[in-house]
Design an enzyme around this catalytic site. Structure first.
Site, PDB file in Angstrom:
ATOM      1  N   THR A 141       6.248   0.440  -6.068  1.00 29.01           N
ATOM      2  CA  THR A 141       5.472   1.663  -6.286  1.00 29.01           C
ATOM      3  C   THR A 141       6.094   2.912  -5.674  1.00 29.01           C
ATOM      4  O   THR A 141       5.710   4.014  -6.033  1.00 29.01           O
ATOM      5  CB  THR A 141       4.027   1.522  -5.735  1.00 29.01           C
ATOM      6  OG1 THR A 141       4.096   1.161  -4.351  1.00 29.01           O
ATOM      7  CG2 THR A 141       3.244   0.474  -6.480  1.00 29.01           C
ATOM      8  N   ARG A 153       0.820  -1.219   0.000  1.00 28.41           N
ATOM      9  CA  ARG A 153       0.000   0.000   0.000  1.00 28.41           C
ATOM     10  C   ARG A 153       0.854   1.268   0.000  1.00 28.41           C
ATOM     11  O   ARG A 153       0.345   2.354   0.227  1.00 28.41           O
ATOM     12  CB  ARG A 153      -0.967  -0.008   1.193  1.00 28.41           C
ATOM     13  CG  ARG A 153      -2.145  -0.980   0.985  1.00 28.41           C
ATOM     14  CD  ARG A 153      -2.953  -1.248   2.257  1.00 28.41           C
ATOM     15  NE  ARG A 153      -3.117  -0.092   3.070  1.00 28.41           N
ATOM     16  CZ  ARG A 153      -2.583   0.052   4.305  1.00 28.41           C
ATOM     17  NH1 ARG A 153      -1.896  -0.911   4.857  1.00 28.41           N
ATOM     18  NH2 ARG A 153      -2.766   1.171   4.968  1.00 28.41           N
ATOM     19  N   LYS A 154       2.164   1.128  -0.273  1.00 24.74           N
ATOM     20  CA  LYS A 154       3.046   2.304  -0.337  1.00 24.74           C
ATOM     21  C   LYS A 154       2.941   2.969  -1.705  1.00 24.74           C
ATOM     22  O   LYS A 154       3.898   3.031  -2.480  1.00 24.74           O
ATOM     23  CB  LYS A 154       4.492   1.895  -0.033  1.00 24.74           C
ATOM     24  CG  LYS A 154       4.675   1.412   1.398  1.00 24.74           C
ATOM     25  CD  LYS A 154       6.121   1.079   1.737  1.00 24.74           C
ATOM     26  CE  LYS A 154       6.200   0.624   3.197  1.00 24.74           C
ATOM     27  NZ  LYS A 154       7.553   0.145   3.563  1.00 24.74           N
ATOM     28  N   THR A 155       1.744   3.462  -2.001  1.00 21.53           N
ATOM     29  CA  THR A 155       1.456   4.034  -3.307  1.00 21.53           C
ATOM     30  C   THR A 155       1.249   5.541  -3.186  1.00 21.53           C
ATOM     31  O   THR A 155       1.110   6.070  -2.089  1.00 21.53           O
ATOM     32  CB  THR A 155       0.171   3.391  -3.871  1.00 21.53           C
ATOM     33  OG1 THR A 155      -0.870   3.595  -2.915  1.00 21.53           O
ATOM     34  CG2 THR A 155       0.359   1.898  -4.097  1.00 21.53           C
TER      35      THR A 155
END
Lengths: 285, 285, 285, 285, 285, 285
Positions: free
Chosen positions: A270, A133-135
């Site tokens: 990402t 979820r490191k977007t």
């Protein structure tokens, strides 16, 4: 293959609005309102192509015609045309930057994903490489889709996709086993429960409490392989998906893949990719 | 110092919604609804700090208290705490990822900008380093603000900020001079007119037609310096802002700055920075 | 010529929603659902026509066909048809009021602008007549576009278009010169800096500090002409755009234009115009 | 007294966004972020005051304190302070224009309405003066509220408020009587049915078919009085509300009021009023 | 017949988004992106058909073709096909559930309404059966439209449709008469005023104060008939619409209708109906 | 316990807007703007209480104070007060209907769910009772939350929660086994895969292909029990969750629960419940 969900159309319109705002001043004063043109998007570096669906959607939103020259997921070379757009010259110039900003980032991610998958599968042909979820806030859908195009697994799209018990949760609850049991009990049967484990013992505890997935966080490849072996001996290995995360990157992913795990997750897909280079050339019709 | 415009609050809410969607499953099943905690955001790499206003806004949106430990624009070192948030433990865990995703990206950009400004000013203390529109769709405001924090110039935020005549426009109109004159005539007196020039001759033509800014695209530092000299001799130099773009990056920015130009623009500030590393640790209260 | 930016389409839909809300009760109970008609919009007073793009956009939004009889910016006479719409009779009746409300106001503004421009240019053929931000909230885009159609300059659309230092800002900062220098330093090179001046001295101070525009607020035509002369003698006049505002209206604009200034701004263009009269007649097909 | 419905808050935020957009450049570069001030709104012309609720709502939206000096609906004189706002100096300057744009227009409408009501009631103390749907798109709520403050009747807010059968509907249906009966039958019993009448005969037909309101369109005061008399003789007058519209304005409203009708509608209340003059002065705290 | 207002289209899109969210996972992995199909919606129980306009709107939103087999308001029998949709097989499967959820509920309501109207008109052929505001939040428009299809009266759609003075209002004001007079004075002449009455005396008081409608709340059929008689004798009956509500349901509506009232309102039309049963079968093309 | 996600706040505001629209006419004309009151919500029928979080959120949105008297999930009896709201009397009256509409529906669903869970667990104490996607469009979140309060399982909230292969999908793909394998391969490892089975053979095929859940559609309790037994003998039973759906309702759920399955799904929980009865009484303060 995946179609853009209709709400993404609204997001793309927001992207255009962000760039165009009250109007493209330059184009309005230099290009006749009825001028027609053809614009071609070219690759300027070698890359796995991504972002074509988005460009097509932008074309449809803005009344341009499109002619896709290369499919997503294929390698493109410098100088290779990937998409032709045609219609109002004003519109072509006004959407240029947003199209390129999307294609460059998505292709950059797809390229990096492709390379990491290829590297990992040299030692473990069934292993999955997953994003995190490191977007970039507001752009996650597109970054996740680029991971898919590159052959990766999107992992959780949002916090409601699956239970993933992390160390912060465990320390509040008291133990891995208790946390997994709480989740099993409270959450719908339609959801998976994953749990971070810091030791072999925690991994076993999680599996016995009913975890579907165990996430080994910050293990070395050797330690991860050790967990895999012990679980196999104890007949627990096939009851669980084994995932590794923490520091997985291009230079060590092959070693991690050898450990026997099922999934390798990497935030770098990402948060630290390099944009691929593309440009757009216009000719009048 | 700049406050977040109120519409950005809506954007931050969208970012939270993107990550949390219908709810943070894990936190709901493991953390009591009334548990309180304190979460500290720590730097894990050396960086120019940015994104604090955004974290504060998220804290206010979600009812958390905040205690800022370092101001934006300062260097932070690995292990240094930059912000304390306190309140509902569930909320702290649910906003963690979005806060970090913002701070990591903005600090990465601020750090890169700071370095490029410092490097450029070694040879030209008054030069400005500017970003471009090569930003992540939906996240531009934050990327541009990070450029400002790092000491850079945001350049155009959107296509309505200024007229910027590019080669595509010139080729439709026929000449630099004609394009600038059309813009001068049609656009409000409150707007600047900038024009790309591919040659010294085009630069002179643009200035004589009334351009406020001339943009030398893909010039070498030497060629740019040559333009600067000729314009100075012809008494045209002080009627115009001279900007250079195309391939400006950390390794050549000092040479470009020496050319005598006023502004150096670089897409790499926003399309190929490296995220700075930060994390968040929670303790219960 | 300017196309409506796509977000304006949403605004027009809001306008329709404001008037129609949950449905046009009268039309639903008196007009058969499949009845077709032709509606013609007629001028009822002499006016510079504006608002045709908006009517066309409404026609496209609601599935009506349109046939434009007169172009925007031309004079129309009482009884002259300007636009034919055809399609569902229910739809024609339901959009009538919104179309007329837009056309009447925009034509009223365009007409007033046209007259003031003509009057001003009798004495100064290059002078610009500009609107202000004294517009109806929510309707600014359309009022500004009407000013353009009438031959005027829109001036700032919003507070981010340009720096305009007013007396309130100056009194906080302390002096005109300091305020202009602060703006010059802090604001992107892509933006103009304008400054109000209450005296000749302040005008000179603003120019020397780098203002692009000096705004003479509440000067008489004679005093403004005096400033123009002194600046010319001091070789400062061609470094700056000279704007006059405060009480400029139809009866004095020619005198102000004679002063030698570049721009005349008038709030009355948008806050005290008279709506032009138009109506719509329906015939069944 | 009427509170602003919560959705109007969103509209006011849109108004602020329209004016401020990505930020108030001037204020950001000249006013310290923590400067505090007091701003007073003063009347500059004699007017019936309106728009105070909107200013209060804007103050609450933006975190300013407010101190209302005069209530809506009262006369104010030039130089009279009507509202004090205090708080962040930046915020005060950024909201100034929107506040004034609202107060000036609403007070202009309230003043015109008040005068027309007073004039009409000289000859008919019970008559109502009503606005029409000839309002500025997007600003109708505020214009209608100003009519109420001035003592007028809002009439229909939107097309779903009541059935109002106009000539276009009648010509499709065939007769006044048939149109009214269709409406009576199809529409909820909770709605009124009004019908335009071009002749005495049509007025009678409408009443006999069950119309609640008969609208005499473009009648002279004498002809309207004649209708009133005949209806009274026929014992039909107390079964219906008699409304007059078409050309009603300040100079003839008293004559129309004498005709014995119940309601006088005038589009000019909202399409050709003159903005009242107000300004805002800031002092630092 | 009533067309869906355009804002309802947005609501239908929200309904699709609620069900599909980030994508129909199952369909994306099992159905080829270019597969085409035909889906037929069948009735599985006897019902008055409703919801066809909504299905057509969904088809148009999502690019499906539609072929309506039965009109709304007609009886359908088990096994009877009512609508054919054709186009992308993925889309057909993704919209299935929302279409059925709408049709089942709307047909359930239409069926119940139809039966109650038929029952009531056995004893009073002119009586109206009206719904209340006891609807499902967010779904009111569709429930009210279903009532219309079944032959009922929608009553107030929202709190701004009419004044309806209830006991809570009366107890604050002090008396029925005073409350009605306040409403008559304050509210636009274009609105009806209704008032609850708990006794015959209150009913008379309301009528004399100018109420358009008197609502007898929780009266027995006999008591309601008594009110009707007395009002008739006093020549008040034809000045008012008499409505009954409170406990009106299928088993007593005929008795209530006999009382001589004009309108019977029943919350059960929307809060305790039974969904009709429908399904959708897909065949590939 | 679950907090309302912040986007639900927006939904609740939409619900209020749907009912109040441009204003509560009646309250505005009868209740003084500064009148204060206390309103108590009472149960009028025996029910499992639900919807309190929503009422609290509405109170906070509208500035009312709240005092919850009974917790969600408990039985309430006729006449029992469940929530006290206090503040502006106008606001209390304006939110009454929306609050009751929510509480009545959610309590109706919670009550039905509670009863079905209790009945099912008489014969199988570990069985789960799950809802389906047969919910009211726009109101799903609240209906699903009511199921949770009643002790049920929400099942999929939307089409992206899990893969659920139905007969329509199987017939396109060709076989259960192939469809499950396609899903397993394409979908993220973080998602479960469920598959409908029409026969024992299909159930076995699905499990062997890797399904996490097998859904027996329209099986009799006896046939379902047979599947359970065979799977147990073949050592396949503990690799899969066994779900039954199709015709499960209050009168047969105990028999289905005896079959040995894990989950019983019933559309009737949300499409054919009976609203519980509640009302609100106001007293002035």
């Amino acid at each position: 293959m995946k179609q853009l969900p209709s709400e993404l159309i609204e997001t793309l319109k927001e992207f255009l609005k962000e760039d165009i705002r009250s109007g493209d001043l330059t184009t309005e004063v230099t290009i006749p309102v009825d001028a027609k043109g053809v614009a071609t998007i070219y690759a300027k570096s070698k890359a796995i192509l991504a972002g074509m669906e988005e460009v097509i959607a932008i074309a449809e939103i803005t009344g341009l015609e499109h002619d896709q020259l290369v499919f997503e997921g294929n390698w493109v070379n410098p100088g290779e045309g990937v998409m032709k757009l045609s219609g109002s010259a004003r519109t072509l110039l006004s959407v240029e930057r947003v199209c390129l900003n999307i294609v460059q980032r998505m292709s950059g991610i797809a390229t990096k994903t492709y390379k990491m998958v290829a590297e990992a599968r040299k030692s473990n042909p069934k292993v999955r490489v997953a994003a995190t979820r490191k977007t970039t806030p507001g752009f996650r859908y597109f970054e996740k889709r680029a991971v898919t195009i590159g052959g990766g697994d999107t992992h959780r799209y949002a916090l409601d996709d699956m239970v993933l018990i992390k160390n912060n949760h465990i320390s509040v609850v008291g133990s891995v086993g208790k946390a997994v049991r709480m989740a099993r009990e409270e959450v719908s049967f339609s959801k998976k429960v994953s749990c971070e484990a810091r030791t072999l013992q925690e991994a076993i505890e999680a599996i016995e409490a009913g975890a579907d997935i165990v996430l080994l966080d910050n293990f070395s490849p050797q330690d991860a392989a050790g967990v895999h072996e012990v679980l196999t001996k104890k007949n627990l290995r096939d009851r669980v998906i084994l995932e590794i995360s923490g520091g997985v990157d291009e230079d060590n992913i092959r070693a991690y893949a050898e450990s026997g795990c099922d999934v390798l997750s990497s935030g770098s897909l990402t948060h630290s990719y390099k944009s691929s280079d593309f440009n757009m050339l216009l000719s009048m019709r």
